[in-house]
Design an enzyme around this catalytic site. Structure first.
Site, PDB file in Angstrom:
ATOM      1  N   HIS A  78      17.397  -2.039   7.366  1.00  0.00           N
ATOM      2  CA  HIS A  78      16.910  -2.404   8.698  1.00  0.00           C
ATOM      3  C   HIS A  78      17.963  -2.085   9.747  1.00  0.00           C
ATOM      4  O   HIS A  78      19.139  -2.430   9.573  1.00  0.00           O
ATOM      5  CB  HIS A  78      16.598  -3.905   8.763  1.00  0.00           C
ATOM      6  CG  HIS A  78      15.316  -4.273   8.109  1.00  0.00           C
ATOM      7  ND1 HIS A  78      15.032  -5.551   7.659  1.00  0.00           N
ATOM      8  CD2 HIS A  78      14.217  -3.538   7.813  1.00  0.00           C
ATOM      9  CE1 HIS A  78      13.833  -5.574   7.132  1.00  0.00           C
ATOM     10  NE2 HIS A  78      13.314  -4.372   7.210  1.00  0.00           N
ATOM     11  N   ARG A 109       8.468  -5.081  -1.479  1.00  0.00           N
ATOM     12  CA  ARG A 109       9.657  -5.056  -0.601  1.00  0.00           C
ATOM     13  C   ARG A 109       9.853  -6.429   0.043  1.00  0.00           C
ATOM     14  O   ARG A 109      10.957  -6.967   0.057  1.00  0.00           O
ATOM     15  CB  ARG A 109       9.469  -3.976   0.456  1.00  0.00           C
ATOM     16  CG  ARG A 109      10.591  -3.849   1.487  1.00  0.00           C
ATOM     17  CD  ARG A 109      10.300  -2.608   2.332  1.00  0.00           C
ATOM     18  NE  ARG A 109      11.093  -2.548   3.555  1.00  0.00           N
ATOM     19  CZ  ARG A 109      12.316  -2.041   3.640  1.00  0.00           C
ATOM     20  NH1 ARG A 109      12.919  -1.580   2.556  1.00  0.00           N
ATOM     21  NH2 ARG A 109      12.956  -1.986   4.799  1.00  0.00           N
ATOM     22  N   LYS A 134      14.963   5.687   7.066  1.00  0.00           N
ATOM     23  CA  LYS A 134      14.506   6.179   8.364  1.00  0.00           C
ATOM     24  C   LYS A 134      15.667   6.814   9.118  1.00  0.00           C
ATOM     25  O   LYS A 134      16.784   6.305   9.092  1.00  0.00           O
ATOM     26  CB  LYS A 134      13.918   5.030   9.189  1.00  0.00           C
ATOM     27  CG  LYS A 134      12.601   4.487   8.622  1.00  0.00           C
ATOM     28  CD  LYS A 134      12.030   3.418   9.527  1.00  0.00           C
ATOM     29  CE  LYS A 134      10.680   2.928   9.005  1.00  0.00           C
ATOM     30  NZ  LYS A 134      10.099   1.877   9.882  1.00  0.00           N
ATOM     31  N   HIS A 193       4.743  -2.395  -0.211  1.00  0.00           N
ATOM     32  CA  HIS A 193       5.469  -3.114   0.829  1.00  0.00           C
ATOM     33  C   HIS A 193       5.511  -4.610   0.530  1.00  0.00           C
ATOM     34  O   HIS A 193       6.457  -5.296   0.927  1.00  0.00           O
ATOM     35  CB  HIS A 193       4.849  -2.859   2.197  1.00  0.00           C
ATOM     36  CG  HIS A 193       5.863  -2.672   3.274  1.00  0.00           C
ATOM     37  ND1 HIS A 193       6.734  -1.604   3.321  1.00  0.00           N
ATOM     38  CD2 HIS A 193       6.187  -3.450   4.348  1.00  0.00           C
ATOM     39  CE1 HIS A 193       7.520  -1.709   4.372  1.00  0.00           C
ATOM     40  NE2 HIS A 193       7.225  -2.823   5.004  1.00  0.00           N
ATOM     41  N   TYR A 230      12.121 -12.908   7.061  1.00  0.00           N
ATOM     42  CA  TYR A 230      12.119 -13.416   5.693  1.00  0.00           C
ATOM     43  C   TYR A 230      12.703 -14.823   5.620  1.00  0.00           C
ATOM     44  O   TYR A 230      12.410 -15.562   4.679  1.00  0.00           O
ATOM     45  CB  TYR A 230      12.880 -12.456   4.782  1.00  0.00           C
ATOM     46  CG  TYR A 230      12.238 -11.093   4.736  1.00  0.00           C
ATOM     47  CD1 TYR A 230      10.960 -10.923   4.223  1.00  0.00           C
ATOM     48  CD2 TYR A 230      12.891  -9.983   5.257  1.00  0.00           C
ATOM     49  CE1 TYR A 230      10.348  -9.687   4.208  1.00  0.00           C
ATOM     50  CE2 TYR A 230      12.290  -8.738   5.238  1.00  0.00           C
ATOM     51  CZ  TYR A 230      11.013  -8.593   4.712  1.00  0.00           C
ATOM     52  OH  TYR A 230      10.413  -7.370   4.714  1.00  0.00           O
ATOM     53  N   ARG A 282      11.358   1.340   0.506  1.00  0.00           N
ATOM     54  CA  ARG A 282      10.052   1.730   1.016  1.00  0.00           C
ATOM     55  C   ARG A 282       9.418   2.723   0.047  1.00  0.00           C
ATOM     56  O   ARG A 282      10.105   3.441  -0.675  1.00  0.00           O
ATOM     57  CB  ARG A 282      10.178   2.365   2.404  1.00  0.00           C
ATOM     58  CG  ARG A 282      10.843   1.472   3.453  1.00  0.00           C
ATOM     59  CD  ARG A 282      11.025   2.217   4.757  1.00  0.00           C
ATOM     60  NE  ARG A 282      11.641   1.391   5.789  1.00  0.00           N
ATOM     61  CZ  ARG A 282      12.948   1.320   6.024  1.00  0.00           C
ATOM     62  NH1 ARG A 282      13.784   2.048   5.281  1.00  0.00           N
ATOM     63  NH2 ARG A 282      13.425   0.564   6.983  1.00  0.00           N
TER      64      ARG A 282
END
Length: 293
Positions: free
Chosen positions: A265, A242, A169, A239, A274, A145
């Site tokens: 994730h 990404r 995150k 992004h 994806y 990110r």
């Protein structure tokens, strides 16, 4: 109620270890909810109920709010009312009965492999250009990110193994590999460009701005967009790189779980989109090439 908002923000940041972006978004949603409650005549948190929560979401929907924004608002409201009950500020949790609108999941924008290669083509050799190329190569090589990229320090690079340590995150740490082109771009940047950009206060930040401070996310977005325009590509964001990295990995036969770990994730469902991108590419190729398509 203002004190409650401040304390809830502290809880999100310190106890739940939410990212600054999540804290900012949730607090904005809670302030919006409490403003709506005040306009409806409520003066205490105890007066929040499911009818009021639903009327708040309905008002935002009438203003044209997207489903994804509504889903986040519902999540913020549930988190806030649950926290209020746990801390004794209310005797009920109306958010527990609040459902989220299902967001429409659109397929992400993905570059073709030749377009990604065109984006990485070196053009100038000045310090900023060397930095920009290293930024582009690392974004595409790792799928990190933009916030993760900007927070990288030089100590996070393991050049011997070509692995970068990333804090994602929730401050979750992961190790992400990168390839030889990214390694070369990083070497060129660190040897010939970073010393020219660095100042006494630069610290160990990997990527530096023109004034020597840590590179900002807005600058990274401009770097990617400018490179896309120079390569004759449509508007491209960090992004999008990404998304492209993940899709190209799956197209090349990478395991879905491995891609999940690489992207950081928490849920496999976030990575599965994806596979749909790859399926749509296969369908398009079939329609274009098969005589009975």
């Amino acid at each position: 109620m203002r004190d409650a908002v401040d304390e809830f923000g502290h809880h999100l940041a310190r106890v739940e270890d939410r990212s600054p972006e999540t804290v900012r978004a949730y607090l904005g949603d809670v302030v919006s909810l409490l403003d709506h409650a005040a306009d409806s005549g409520a003066t205490t948190l105890a007066e929040l109920d499911i009818v009021l929560l639903r009327s708040w979401l309905a008002a935002r929907m009438r203003q044209g709010a997207a489903r994804t924004s509504q889903a986040r608002r519902a999540a913020a409201a549930r988190a806030f009312t649950a926290w209020a009950l746990r801390t004794g500020r209310t005797t009920a949790d109306p958010g527990a009965h609040l459902s989220s609108p299902k967001a429409h999941r659109t397929l992400p924008t993905v570059l073709r492999a030749d377009q990604a290669e065109a984006l990485m083509t070196p053009r100038e050799q000045d310090p900023e250009s060397l930095r920009d190329r290293a930024v582009l190569e690392l974004l595409y090589a790792t799928g990190v990110r933009v916030s993760e990229l900007c927070n990288l320090n030089q100590a996070d690079l393991d050049e011997a193994r070509r692995v970068v340590r990333v804090f994602g995150k929730g401050a979750k740490e992961r190790a992400v590999p990168y390839g030889i082109p990214a390694q070369k771009a990083l070497d060129d940047y660190r040897r010939h460009a970073r010393p020219s950009l660095a100042v006494k206060t630069s610290g160990d930040a990997l990527f530096l701005g023109v004034k020597g401070g840590r590179l900002q996310q807005t600058v990274v977005r401009r770097i990617v967009d400018a490179a896309a325009r120079a390569a004759g590509l449509p508007h491209t964001s960090p992004h999008d790189l990404r998304h492209s990295a993940a899709t190209h990995l799956l197209d090349g036969g990478a395991d879905l779980r491995a891609v999940q770990d690489l992207l950081g994730h928490a849920s496999l469902s976030s990575t599965q989109i994806y596979t749909h991108v790859s399926t749509e590419r296969l369908r398009a190729a079939f329609k274009q090439a098969h005589p009975r398509a």
